[in-house]
Design a protein around this motif. Structure first.
Motif, mmCIF file in Angstrom:
data_model
loop_
_atom_site.group_PDB
_atom_site.id
_atom_site.type_symbol
_atom_site.label_atom_id
_atom_site.label_comp_id
_atom_site.label_asym_id
_atom_site.label_seq_id
_atom_site.Cartn_x
_atom_site.Cartn_y
_atom_site.Cartn_z
ATOM 1 N N ASP C 209 0.814 -1.215 0.000
ATOM 2 C CA ASP C 209 0.000 0.000 0.000
ATOM 3 C C ASP C 209 0.850 1.268 0.000
ATOM 4 O O ASP C 209 0.446 2.301 0.563
ATOM 5 C CB ASP C 209 -0.955 0.015 1.200
ATOM 6 N N PRO C 222 -1.735 4.464 -0.941
ATOM 7 C CA PRO C 222 -2.244 3.131 -1.274
ATOM 8 C C PRO C 222 -2.927 3.122 -2.641
ATOM 9 O O PRO C 222 -2.775 2.177 -3.416
ATOM 10 C CB PRO C 222 -3.269 2.857 -0.156
ATOM 11 N N ARG C 226 -1.917 0.803 -5.923
ATOM 12 C CA ARG C 226 -2.877 -0.070 -6.587
ATOM 13 C C ARG C 226 -2.924 0.208 -8.089
ATOM 14 O O ARG C 226 -2.941 -0.702 -8.913
ATOM 15 C CB ARG C 226 -4.261 0.132 -5.959
ATOM 16 N N ASN C 229 0.094 -1.137 -9.832
ATOM 17 C CA ASN C 229 -0.067 -2.591 -9.993
ATOM 18 C C ASN C 229 -0.976 -2.927 -11.170
ATOM 19 O O ASN C 229 -0.706 -3.860 -11.936
ATOM 20 C CB ASN C 229 -0.629 -3.213 -8.712
ATOM 21 N N VAL C 264 2.652 -9.600 -5.033
ATOM 22 C CA VAL C 264 1.440 -10.193 -4.469
ATOM 23 C C VAL C 264 0.875 -9.143 -3.527
ATOM 24 O O VAL C 264 1.369 -8.980 -2.405
ATOM 25 C CB VAL C 264 1.728 -11.513 -3.706
ATOM 26 N N PRO C 265 -0.119 -8.382 -3.988
ATOM 27 C CA PRO C 265 -0.569 -7.224 -3.207
ATOM 28 C C PRO C 265 -0.982 -7.621 -1.800
ATOM 29 O O PRO C 265 -1.654 -8.632 -1.607
ATOM 30 C CB PRO C 265 -1.776 -6.710 -4.011
ATOM 31 N N GLY C 266 -0.521 -6.827 -0.836
ATOM 32 C CA GLY C 266 -0.864 -7.095 0.541
ATOM 33 C C GLY C 266 0.037 -8.116 1.188
ATOM 34 O O GLY C 266 -0.041 -8.355 2.396
ATOM 35 N N ARG C 267 0.928 -8.684 0.418
ATOM 36 C CA ARG C 267 1.705 -9.763 1.004
ATOM 37 C C ARG C 267 3.213 -9.684 0.767
ATOM 38 O O ARG C 267 3.982 -9.702 1.712
ATOM 39 C CB ARG C 267 1.200 -11.081 0.456
ATOM 40 N N VAL C 299 -2.060 -18.477 -4.905
ATOM 41 C CA VAL C 299 -2.724 -17.185 -5.115
ATOM 42 C C VAL C 299 -2.377 -16.602 -6.463
ATOM 43 O O VAL C 299 -1.226 -16.629 -6.899
ATOM 44 C CB VAL C 299 -2.321 -16.119 -4.053
ATOM 45 N N ILE C 301 -4.049 -12.994 -8.384
ATOM 46 C CA ILE C 301 -4.956 -11.936 -7.938
ATOM 47 C C ILE C 301 -6.335 -12.078 -8.551
ATOM 48 O O ILE C 301 -7.284 -11.487 -8.066
ATOM 49 C CB ILE C 301 -4.396 -10.516 -8.198
ATOM 50 N N PRO C 306 -10.220 -11.083 -1.803
ATOM 51 C CA PRO C 306 -9.453 -10.091 -1.062
ATOM 52 C C PRO C 306 -9.659 -10.270 0.443
ATOM 53 O O PRO C 306 -10.759 -10.546 0.888
ATOM 54 C CB PRO C 306 -10.047 -8.766 -1.546
ATOM 55 N N ALA C 307 -8.594 -10.087 1.179
ATOM 56 C CA ALA C 307 -8.654 -10.289 2.623
ATOM 57 C C ALA C 307 -9.495 -9.212 3.298
ATOM 58 O O ALA C 307 -9.474 -8.059 2.910
ATOM 59 C CB ALA C 307 -7.242 -10.244 3.196
ATOM 60 N N ALA D 302 -5.820 -5.477 -7.391
ATOM 61 C CA ALA D 302 -4.392 -5.210 -7.434
ATOM 62 C C ALA D 302 -3.843 -4.563 -6.164
ATOM 63 O O ALA D 302 -2.692 -4.181 -6.129
ATOM 64 C CB ALA D 302 -4.077 -4.342 -8.649
ATOM 65 N N ASN D 303 -4.668 -4.409 -5.125
ATOM 66 C CA ASN D 303 -4.067 -3.841 -3.923
ATOM 67 C C ASN D 303 -4.511 -4.453 -2.620
ATOM 68 O O ASN D 303 -4.251 -3.909 -1.550
ATOM 69 C CB ASN D 303 -4.301 -2.323 -3.856
ATOM 70 N N THR D 304 -5.165 -5.572 -2.678
ATOM 71 C CA THR D 304 -5.642 -6.106 -1.413
ATOM 72 C C THR D 304 -5.153 -7.532 -1.251
ATOM 73 O O THR D 304 -5.150 -8.306 -2.195
ATOM 74 C CB THR D 304 -7.183 -6.059 -1.364
ATOM 75 N N ALA D 305 -4.754 -7.828 -0.013
ATOM 76 C CA ALA D 305 -4.179 -9.144 0.234
ATOM 77 C C ALA D 305 -5.187 -10.241 -0.050
ATOM 78 O O ALA D 305 -6.308 -10.199 0.434
ATOM 79 C CB ALA D 305 -3.730 -9.233 1.686
ATOM 80 N N ALA D 307 -7.264 -13.471 0.398
ATOM 81 C CA ALA D 307 -7.789 -14.014 1.662
ATOM 82 C C ALA D 307 -6.970 -15.190 2.154
ATOM 83 O O ALA D 307 -6.523 -16.020 1.370
ATOM 84 C CB ALA D 307 -9.229 -14.456 1.461
#
Lengths: 314, 314, 314, 314
Positions: C209, C222, C226, C229, C264-267, C299, C301, C306-307, D302-305, D307
């Motif tokens: 982010d 953030p 995004r 990406n 790997v967005p968020g990770r 994973v 995307i 999304p988490a 493209a910006n969220t982890a 799950a």
């Protein structure tokens, strides 16, 4: 001149073995690569032939000259609303330029342009293919000229590329009739079988200020004959017009059947034929023959004083 | 003929007000759109002028004829390894075709082609721009001809498009020298100031089988003169070569300074000039003047019998 | 994860021998085709490496990510006036589209687009190449990162293609500074030498982010992370973006030095490197490594929830 | 979420009046530009609708998703021999690229690509249009879905552009069946009438790892669902895929009837519809609605982890 023609025949045959017979339709691929013929028809009616000059072959794109002549006779410069008259710089069956230029073909000697001209013909005549056959017979004085049904069927079966062009132009509003009818007329013209002699006689009107030898009458105006010659000079040899102008220097039109018609304005028409083509789609031996002829005659239109103007009227 | 030239001057001026003066470099945009001149030089040395025929103007692409002549004199057909001789079908400064064809320009009369020719010149001469100036002076018999430093500076400042073409060709290995040096030579040629009369005299060798009027000597072979005329016929008028061939029917070369040189092979050379251009980049009034001239003369190369052809029995 | 990375290293090396080292500049052609390295940097700062992960290599087009990030930080969406953000569908160094679209490059990840971005940088900074080097050092936490002078000199010597693009854009008014200065900045970025580990750490802000791991501060918003990406996903792999999305399914950027960075967005962020390239210009072994990684992680995307999305009730 | 959907409906309607209803066939031009609807279908089966969400409209290119899914189910990766999967960078109905790439369309979401996919269908099924209609009914759980005969007739009458593409591909050997039969199948798919709700339910399998909500069974593998989402992300929005990815950031497919389907993988499918289109052919109001939705949800792929991977080396 007969001895020249025979010498040209002998020397042009030395190039046999070069090039490849067209194979885009099976019926053309069957041609014998070792045939060669040449016929000259002077404006006073004398005819000189050598080799396979009386052997009929598939005239293919040579028919575009007849098509254009008929359309200009009927419609005059209105034709140029629907087709351009500049060199395309692209292969004869390309769609890229046609798309970029919104369905208006660059000139009447590429396939798309001739299809537009054929569309005119379909609008004008109930039986366009019969009309074309009649014109070919009348201009050549040979009543036995026929459309080759075997070639026509092969053209139709392998029509996809030309159909793509026709539909693209129709999408832009540049084809009035049904695509199938237009293609039928176009393929019929391409499928005419004529000999070198037939073609030299039939196209002599371009050398003779529009006067048709076989009928003894004016077929088109001198001005129109001159303009068609200009288009042949700039656009008649697919995308090798410049090479041919540089080497041979005469107005000419080529067909993938291996024929090339060339014009010495004011003097004579000539047709040479041999089936094997170079990469640009022009007959290797026929081109060579025409180069030999212009060397012999010592004339190319771009370096010799026009007749009757020497010391002229100034 | 003097009265014809004066009539042409009068009638061509009726088109003044049509078209637009070139503005791709500021120095050209300063030209007065109301100027018109015409000069004819016959092969026996007679000169006929009207209007602003003795006013020097920026010859721009007319210089491509000199460049090509010099390169063919020096290198002969080897030149065609590096530049083609077919119509491009694209605008004169397009990069698309140049990229697709791996840095080999279509012909020597589009910018990219002339830049390749200029590269030859840079390889051959220590001071290429002086060499060009000398040639222009010699062929025209006018020792006061100069490269316009103001135009040259403007060309250089606005060189981006031509620089892009030169670098693209260099990326494909088709430019030997440093791009800056090649562009300097190319722009120097374009920046020559000559009058209609200078140009008609200087280019008379193309009408006279290679014989230069001002020197009384052969400049190039008759064969080479004929071939250059052929290239002018197919490629000399930007992408309107076909239109011009259809209307006027003479080998010609146009420049964005508003000049057009045309050749009646075996008889005369002519230069008409007026700064306002049509959409294809060709002078409106100069084209009209040349159409009037060919109507008057009754000659176009594609419809008149070559002089002295034996057997020409009509 | 360390054991995964080692397994990927082992399996990716099985593809060594496929593809070809880039040879468009001699300095790159010297690379050893048998090198392979991979480094992963998770958002919590953990690093996992295998093979030649600490070997510096020429980052080439990976620098386009830094260039774009800096320009968007400085100018925001105003940048999109001068460069597009859609896939080009053309090779990365094509001029055809650039000409047709009047000097506006399709996206910032083809050469022309990155040159426009470099032009921004030259306008904004007195010493743009030093600025880029500083950013690379800061983001990676490695103060020894250098511009490779040998590669830079080679880029300059073989600049013709890029110079052609820059001049073409300047001709359309889309380059503000002198072309030479812009190319110097652009080539300096391309000539940075960084290792897989340097790059994984430096580009982790795109996974996090916009938070830069090495500085502990926010580098970009953030939202901007995004969006970058997204551009990587659609345009990051030359004209094989769709193939890569289909196989691997992560935002990524490739360079002809053989490096690929993926997010790997968020990770986590990851960089794999091996010099031999496929026909599209992407490293064979590095692509394979990334495919193995996404298989391992389970994973991509485009198929995983999304988490933390509330209501995500499965 | 229902209140969100209603707010989106209200705000998206503020853009009504922008854009233009498609007029490439008359039957589409009749649509009312002031209609707007949106339907969301979550993976657990909950449905949220607003506006004209239950009004059937012409799905047009949305059908390309069904076509592609069926072809990949039947043929797997063999399909990629005949159609690419990279962005085209060209308008959706361009022939230029198709000609240059010898009849292999860039991806299955441009017209040419979908026509190739339809050719597969014609080879596989005796009544391909009935098969498509059955699939649409089954996946949406709505047995009243119909092919609109009025639209189908209009498509057929104005088929020239698509016929040109189909014949061009047939010329390159990439269409097995008769062009008329292939176009009939293709147009039948385009002419399906479905509502936002129908489409959100029917395409939920792409959000749910291939599981079809209406049947309770797996329709395609999770891997295939992911790959189709990747293609939608890179190629789904005509040549504005990059813009849409930048603004909205979800896999999506657009149709000229004004519908757009988008996927939040692992969570939900959504369809928004409004007939007026922007210059790229995508519905103005529907795009705006999707941008509002992703803002609301706080998710873009493209910006969220993903799950379940938070923090994790699972």
């Amino acid at each position: 001149m007969q001895s020249w023609v025979e010498e040209i025949d002998r020397r042009a045959r030395e190039t046999l073995g070069q090039g490849r017979v067209a194979d885009y339709i099976p019926a053309l691929a069957e041609q014998d690569a070792n045939r060669f013929g040449i016929a000259i028809c002077t404006n006073d009616g004398a005819r000189y032939t050598a080799g396979d000059a009386q052997e009929p072959f598939s005239i293919q794109s040579l028919s575009k000259v007849f098509l254009l002549t008929l359309a200009l006779r009927a419609h005059g410069d209105a034709l140029w609303q629907r087709v351009g008259l500049n060199p395309s710089g692209m292969p004869f069956n390309s769609l890229t330029q046609l798309e970029a230029e919104r369905g208006k073909p660059r000139n009447p000697f590429i396939n798309a342009g001739a299809i537009v001209v054929a569309d005119h013909l379909v609008s004008a005549f109930a039986t366009p293919s019969k009309h074309i056959q009649d014109i070919a017979r009348t201009l050549s004085g040979n009543a036995s000229i026929l459309i080759d049904r075997h070639v026509l069927a092969s053209e139709w079966q392998h029509r996809s590329r030309n159909a793509a062009m026709a539909y693209l132009m129709k999408a832009f509003g540049n084809i009035d009739n049904e695509v199938d009818a237009v293609l039928d007329a176009y393929f019929s013209c391409c499928s005419l079988r004529m000999s070198c002699l037939d073609l030299a006689v039939a196209m002599n009107y371009l050398a003779a200020d529009g006067h048709a030898l076989a009928t003894g009458k004016s077929f088109i105006t001198p001005d129109l004959a001159r303009r068609i010659n200009s288009i042949m000079f700039t656009c008649g040899m697919y995308d090798a017009a410049g090479d041919f102008a540089y080497r041979v220097g005469l107005p000419a039109k080529s067909g993938v059947g291996g024929g090339i018609v060339a014009i010495v304005p004011g003097r004579l028409s000539v047709c040479a034929w041999s089936p094997a083509l170079d990469a640009a789609g022009n007959s290797v031996a026929a081109q060579h023959a025409l180069e030999l002829l212009t060397d012999k005659l010592g004339v190319r239109i771009a370096n010799t004083a026009p007749a009757g103007v020497e010391g002229g009227s100034r």
